[in-house]
Design a protein around this motif. Structure first.
Motif, mmCIF file in Angstrom:
data_model
loop_
_atom_site.group_PDB
_atom_site.id
_atom_site.type_symbol
_atom_site.label_atom_id
_atom_site.label_comp_id
_atom_site.label_asym_id
_atom_site.label_seq_id
_atom_site.Cartn_x
_atom_site.Cartn_y
_atom_site.Cartn_z
ATOM 1 N N ASP A 59 0.863 -1.213 -0.129
ATOM 2 C CA ASP A 59 -0.058 0.060 0.017
ATOM 3 C C ASP A 59 0.719 1.275 0.020
ATOM 4 N N ILE A 60 2.054 1.275 0.585
ATOM 5 C CA ILE A 60 2.844 2.406 0.775
ATOM 6 C C ILE A 60 4.363 2.162 0.323
ATOM 7 N N PRO A 61 4.595 1.857 -1.190
ATOM 8 C CA PRO A 61 5.934 1.474 -1.452
ATOM 9 C C PRO A 61 6.832 2.642 -1.749
ATOM 10 N N GLU A 62 6.299 3.754 -1.750
ATOM 11 C CA GLU A 62 7.253 4.860 -2.286
ATOM 12 C C GLU A 62 8.235 5.218 -1.385
ATOM 13 N N GLY A 63 9.402 5.341 -1.904
ATOM 14 C CA GLY A 63 10.655 5.688 -1.011
ATOM 15 C C GLY A 63 11.180 4.473 -0.530
ATOM 16 N N TYR A 64 10.886 3.061 -0.798
ATOM 17 C CA TYR A 64 11.460 1.880 -0.461
ATOM 18 C C TYR A 64 11.472 1.088 -1.618
ATOM 19 N N SER A 65 12.440 0.096 -1.597
ATOM 20 C CA SER A 65 12.666 -0.936 -2.591
ATOM 21 C C SER A 65 12.878 -2.205 -1.648
ATOM 22 N N VAL A 66 12.897 -3.476 -2.126
ATOM 23 C CA VAL A 66 13.316 -4.613 -1.549
ATOM 24 C C VAL A 66 13.973 -5.442 -2.331
ATOM 25 N N SER A 67 14.625 -6.464 -1.633
ATOM 26 C CA SER A 67 15.380 -7.650 -2.477
ATOM 27 C C SER A 67 15.134 -8.876 -1.856
ATOM 28 N N ARG A 68 14.889 -9.946 -2.638
ATOM 29 C CA ARG A 68 14.849 -11.170 -1.845
ATOM 30 C C ARG A 68 15.550 -12.407 -3.105
ATOM 31 N N GLU A 69 16.896 -12.419 -2.527
ATOM 32 C CA GLU A 69 17.732 -13.009 -3.311
ATOM 33 C C GLU A 69 17.780 -14.536 -2.893
ATOM 34 N N LYS A 70 17.449 -14.792 -1.590
ATOM 35 C CA LYS A 70 17.345 -16.329 -1.174
ATOM 36 C C LYS A 70 15.963 -16.561 -0.400
ATOM 37 N N LYS A 71 15.513 -17.472 -0.333
ATOM 38 C CA LYS A 71 14.206 -17.575 0.193
ATOM 39 C C LYS A 71 14.097 -17.389 1.574
ATOM 40 N N GLU A 72 15.113 -17.675 2.453
ATOM 41 C CA GLU A 72 15.215 -17.088 3.828
ATOM 42 C C GLU A 72 15.284 -15.630 4.138
ATOM 43 N N ARG A 73 15.523 -15.027 3.308
ATOM 44 C CA ARG A 73 15.828 -13.519 3.408
ATOM 45 C C ARG A 73 15.235 -12.357 2.523
ATOM 46 N N PHE A 74 14.616 -11.499 3.490
ATOM 47 C CA PHE A 74 14.068 -10.299 2.713
ATOM 48 C C PHE A 74 14.698 -9.250 3.160
ATOM 49 N N SER A 75 15.242 -8.108 2.285
ATOM 50 C CA SER A 75 15.493 -7.023 2.817
ATOM 51 C C SER A 75 14.751 -5.732 2.246
ATOM 52 N N LEU A 76 14.718 -4.957 3.134
ATOM 53 C CA LEU A 76 13.959 -3.452 2.833
ATOM 54 C C LEU A 76 15.113 -2.409 2.763
ATOM 55 N N ILE A 77 14.941 -1.627 1.761
ATOM 56 C CA ILE A 77 15.878 -0.795 1.431
ATOM 57 C C ILE A 77 15.516 0.741 1.281
ATOM 58 N N LEU A 78 15.812 1.586 2.293
ATOM 59 C CA LEU A 78 15.606 3.036 1.956
ATOM 60 C C LEU A 78 16.732 3.599 1.261
ATOM 61 N N GLU A 79 16.417 4.165 -0.097
ATOM 62 C CA GLU A 79 17.409 4.565 -1.016
ATOM 63 C C GLU A 79 18.044 5.672 -0.159
ATOM 64 N N SER A 80 17.030 6.774 0.149
ATOM 65 C CA SER A 80 17.679 8.008 0.778
ATOM 66 C C SER A 80 16.900 8.393 1.896
ATOM 67 N N ALA A 81 17.110 7.844 3.181
ATOM 68 C CA ALA A 81 16.181 8.139 4.195
ATOM 69 C C ALA A 81 15.760 9.476 4.478
ATOM 70 N N SER A 82 14.635 9.640 4.961
ATOM 71 C CA SER A 82 13.843 10.806 5.270
ATOM 72 C C SER A 82 13.277 10.918 6.554
ATOM 73 N N THR A 83 13.025 12.065 7.087
ATOM 74 C CA THR A 83 12.571 12.025 8.531
ATOM 75 C C THR A 83 11.040 11.427 8.574
ATOM 76 N N ASN A 84 10.333 11.263 7.656
ATOM 77 C CA ASN A 84 8.780 10.767 7.683
ATOM 78 C C ASN A 84 8.894 9.404 7.341
ATOM 79 N N GLN A 85 10.256 8.605 7.405
ATOM 80 C CA GLN A 85 10.253 7.396 7.390
ATOM 81 C C GLN A 85 10.751 6.851 8.836
ATOM 82 N N THR A 86 10.928 7.671 9.456
ATOM 83 C CA THR A 86 11.033 7.119 11.090
ATOM 84 C C THR A 86 9.961 6.235 11.457
ATOM 85 N N SER A 87 10.010 5.075 11.967
ATOM 86 C CA SER A 87 8.795 4.341 12.230
ATOM 87 C C SER A 87 9.240 3.066 12.860
#
Lengths: 113, 112
Positions: A59-87
């Motif tokens: 629902d809210i993907p803007e400002g984020y990306s993800v990577s899943r290279e292996k089944k057990e691991r899922f990474s969330l990436i903030l390309e350029s962190a902003s204060t409104n991503q404090t959470s």
């Protein structure tokens, strides 16, 4: 017992930094999810993945990306962190299939200064 | 995702009391789940419901999947101090739907 672990419980970053949040599950689950949780807004889905290298926007993907290279691991990436991503960021996994149940990690409290 | 209507938003409990909370939706759900979240932690699954009318218990907790498939309730009997926390309902719309819809949560606090 299902175990979902997240790389950090608390993280402090500066505006503009690239931030990586890592999630690992040990139950061979097909699906993995990233949520953010904010007071009064509940849990909001950012991205999810139903297979290795597969991802879908939540629902809210803007400002984020993800990577899943292996089944057990899922990474969330903030390309350029902003204060409104404090959470609070929560990772979850589910086995896949009918009547699926999601199991959550302990969460990462991210503060962006 | 669709938000579920969860009530009450907050409640105060006295040790020994029975408490109840519920979730409603305008849509039909395939699965209902109830989670509890302690401060600073991730939600922990309490009860999962998969069939309309199903009534399931987990210790002092009882939850039901409404027969219309549009609602669910959670009861806590004989509450104790460690019952404090935030309780979330969640629903899955379809059997092929990976995503869950969440309620906003019910915050349970001990009455002083």
């Amino acid at each position: 017992d299902v175990k979902v672990t997240q790389s950090s419980r608390y993280l402090v970053k500066r505006t503009g930094e690239k931030v990586f949040l890592e999630c690992v599950q040990d139950m061979d689950h097909e699906n993995m999810f990233w949520y953010r949780q904010d007071p009064g807004l509940g849990l909001r889905l950012i991205y999810f993945s139903y297979d290795v290298k597969m991802k879908e926007k939540g629902d809210i993907p803007e400002g984020y990306s993800v990577s899943r290279e292996k089944k057990e691991r899922f990474s969330l990436i903030l390309e350029s962190a902003s204060t409104n991503q404090t959470s609070m960021y929560l990772c979850a996994s589910s086995p896949g299939g009918r009547g699926d149940t999601q199991y959550f990690g302990p969460g990462t409290r991210l503060t962006v200064l | 995702g669709q938000q579920l209507n969860q009530s009450p938003q907050s409640m105060f409990i006295q040790e020994g009391e029975d408490v109840s909370m519920n979730c409603t939706s305008s849509s039909i759900f395939n699965t209902w789940l109830w989670y509890k979240q302690d401060p600073g932690e991730g939600p922990v699954l309490l009860i999962a419901l998969y069939k309309a009318g199903e009534l399931t218990s987990n210790g002092r907790l009882t939850a039901q999947f409404g027969i219309t498939r549009k609602d669910s309730f959670l009861n806590i009997s004989a509450s104790i101090p460690s019952d404090v926390g935030i309780y979330f309902c969640a629903g899955q719309l379809g059997s092929n739907d990976y995503k869950l819809s969440f309620g906003a949560g019910t915050t349970v606090t001990v009455r002083a």
